[in-house]
Design an enzyme around this catalytic site. Structure first.
Site, mmCIF file in Angstrom:
data_model
loop_
_atom_site.group_PDB
_atom_site.id
_atom_site.type_symbol
_atom_site.label_atom_id
_atom_site.label_comp_id
_atom_site.label_asym_id
_atom_site.label_seq_id
_atom_site.Cartn_x
_atom_site.Cartn_y
_atom_site.Cartn_z
ATOM 1 N N TYR A 143 -12.213 8.008 -2.861
ATOM 2 C CA TYR A 143 -12.155 8.060 -1.397
ATOM 3 C C TYR A 143 -11.009 8.943 -0.903
ATOM 4 O O TYR A 143 -11.081 9.508 0.209
ATOM 5 C CB TYR A 143 -12.004 6.645 -0.819
ATOM 6 N N HIS A 162 -7.324 -6.210 -1.270
ATOM 7 C CA HIS A 162 -6.267 -5.264 -0.902
ATOM 8 C C HIS A 162 -5.451 -5.722 0.296
ATOM 9 O O HIS A 162 -4.264 -5.416 0.392
ATOM 10 C CB HIS A 162 -6.888 -3.896 -0.613
ATOM 11 N N TYR A 191 -2.357 11.479 2.482
ATOM 12 C CA TYR A 191 -3.168 11.736 1.291
ATOM 13 C C TYR A 191 -3.127 13.212 0.893
ATOM 14 O O TYR A 191 -3.661 13.574 -0.158
ATOM 15 C CB TYR A 191 -4.611 11.309 1.551
ATOM 16 N N ASP A 218 0.839 -1.196 0.000
ATOM 17 C CA ASP A 218 0.000 0.000 0.000
ATOM 18 C C ASP A 218 0.881 1.256 0.000
ATOM 19 O O ASP A 218 1.812 1.349 -0.783
ATOM 20 C CB ASP A 218 -0.967 -0.061 1.190
#
Length: 325
Positions: A161, A298, A241, A112
Site C-alpha cells: 500500500y 493496528h 511515505y 505507527d
C-alpha cells in the site's frame, strides 16, 4: 478524568506556536505544571486525536502530556516538498517545541510513523530523551546502504500500500472522499474489509464499495477526522511515505545502539506491522522491555485502550519511580 470527552476535541487544551523550525505547530498540552513530561507522537492518518484515550489517563497519573500534530497533519503546517519530512527534520521540530516550552527532557511515547520518529529522536537527541515507549512500530537500525521502497516491498509485501501512497495522484484520490478513506482504514481488526490496497484498481478507495463506519469510531469522531483532512488535504501526510532516500541519508551514520530504557508493544493482529517484525530488537536496545497485546490490530490505542494504559503505567512508573515532581 471528567473534563475530557473523547467525542469532543474541544475538551482538550489546544495550543499553537508559529515559526518553530520554519513551521506552525499545533499541539495538546495538558497538566503543564508537572515536571514528568511525556511527548506523544501519532502515526498516519491520525494526528493528536489518536491519543484521545491515553491523554486523560496519563494526566490522572500526574504526567504532563504534550501531543503535537506532526508536520503534514492536523493543524500543523504542511510543507509542499517531501524532502522536509525526514525523521531528522521532524525530530528538529520536536526539539524546537521543547525548547520553546523550556522542557529539557521527555519520555517519548509513540505509535505507527510516530514510532519510527521516536526511535530516531532517541538517537538524534539522546540527551533530551529519558525513555521511549512505542506501540506497533519495531526498531530497525539505520541502513548502511540505500534500499529503495520497491525493494522493501519485495521483502515485506504487507507494505505494498505504501507504493500507492507514494503515487502523486493518490493525494487527489483521497482528497476526493476523505470519509470513504477513514471508513476503510480506521477499523477493528475483526471488521473484515479486504486489503487496504486494491491491486486490481491500483487504488485505495477509487472503484471500491463504500463501507459502513466502524463500530469502534463514533460519528462525532469520524466527522473530526474528516474535517481535519479537509483543512489541508492528504499531501503533507502522504509525504511521509515519499522520504525513503531522505531518511537513509539522514540516519546512515547514527549509532545503531539505543541505551535508553525502552518498551516495545506489539499487537496480535496488526497486518501492517505484525509482531514478528519486532524480533531481534534486543540486539540493538539492551534495556528493552517487550510487551504484547492480544485481540488488537493496528489501532491498538483505541481498540484496547485500557491495556495500553496499563502497560504505559507500569513502564512509566519504573522510569520515574515514586517521583512527586
Amino acid at each position: 478524568m471528567d473534563k475530557y470527552n473523547t467525542n469532543d476535541p474541544t475538551t482538550y487544551r489546544h495550543c499553537t506556536v508559529e515559526n518553530l523550525n520554519g513551521i506552525r505547530i499545533h499541539y495538546i498540552d495538558e497538566n503543564s505544571s508537572s515536571q514528568k513530561v511525556l511527548l506523544l507522537l501519532h502515526g498516519f492518518p491520525e494526528f493528536w486525536f489518536g491519543w484521545r484515550e491515553q491523554i486523560p489517563f496519563l494526566v490522572s497519573k500526574g504526567y504532563r502530556v504534550i501531543a503535537p500534530d506532526l508536520r503534514g497533519f492536523g493543524e500543523t503546517s504542511c510543507p509542499e516538498s517531501a524532502e522536509v519530512y525526514g525523521h531528522k527534520t521532524v525530530s528538529d521540530d520536536l526539539v524546537a517545541l521543547l525548547d520553546y516550552l523550556q522542557i529539557p527532557t521527555v519520555t517519548v511515547v509513540a505509535h505507527d510513523w510516530g514510532g519510527a520518529v521516536a526511535w530516531r529522536f532517541t538517537q538524534y537527541y539522546p540527551e533530551r530523551t529519558l525513555a521511549v515507549a512505542v506501540f506497533n512500530t519495531p526498531y530497525f537500525p539505520p541502513n548502511k546502504t540505500y534500499v529503495p521502497l520497491e525493494k522493501v516491498v519485495e521483502a515485506l509485501p504487507n507494505f505494498r500500500y505504501q507504493m500507492r501512497f507514494c503515487a502523486a495522484d493518490c493525494d487527489q484520490e483521497l482528497d476526493a472522499d476523505p470519509e470513504a478513506f477513514f471508513k476503510r482504514i480506521l477499523r477493528l481488526h475483526t471488521e473484515a474489509a479486504g486489503p487496504l490496497y486494491d491491486a486490481e484498481n491500483d487504488s485505495i478507495i477509487r472503484g471500491r464499495p463504500q463501507l459502513e463506519r466502524s463500530k469502534a469510531i463514533t460519528e462525532e469522531q469520524l466527522k473530526y477526522y474528516v474535517e481535519q483532512y479537509k483543512r489541508n488535504g492528504f499531501h503533507g501526510a502522504l509525504n511521509w511515505y515519499r522520504t525513503t532516500k531522505v531518511k537513509y541519508e539522514e540516519s546512515k551514520d547514527l549509532d545503531p545502539i539505543i541505551k535508553h530504557p525502552a518498551m516495545m508493544v506489539t499487537a496480535s493482529d496488526d497486518k501492517a506491522l505484525p509482531p514478528s517484525m519486532a524480533s531481534g530488537m534486543h540486539k540493538f536496545i539492551p534495556n528493552l522491555e517487550m510487551q504484547h497485546i492480544e485481540n488488537a490490530g493496528h489501532w491498538v490505542l483505541w481498540e484496547q485502550p485500557a491495556e495500553c494504559n496499563r502497560l504505559l503505567d507500569g513502564f512509566l512508573s519504573k522510569v520515574y519511580g515514586n517521583s512527586k515532581l
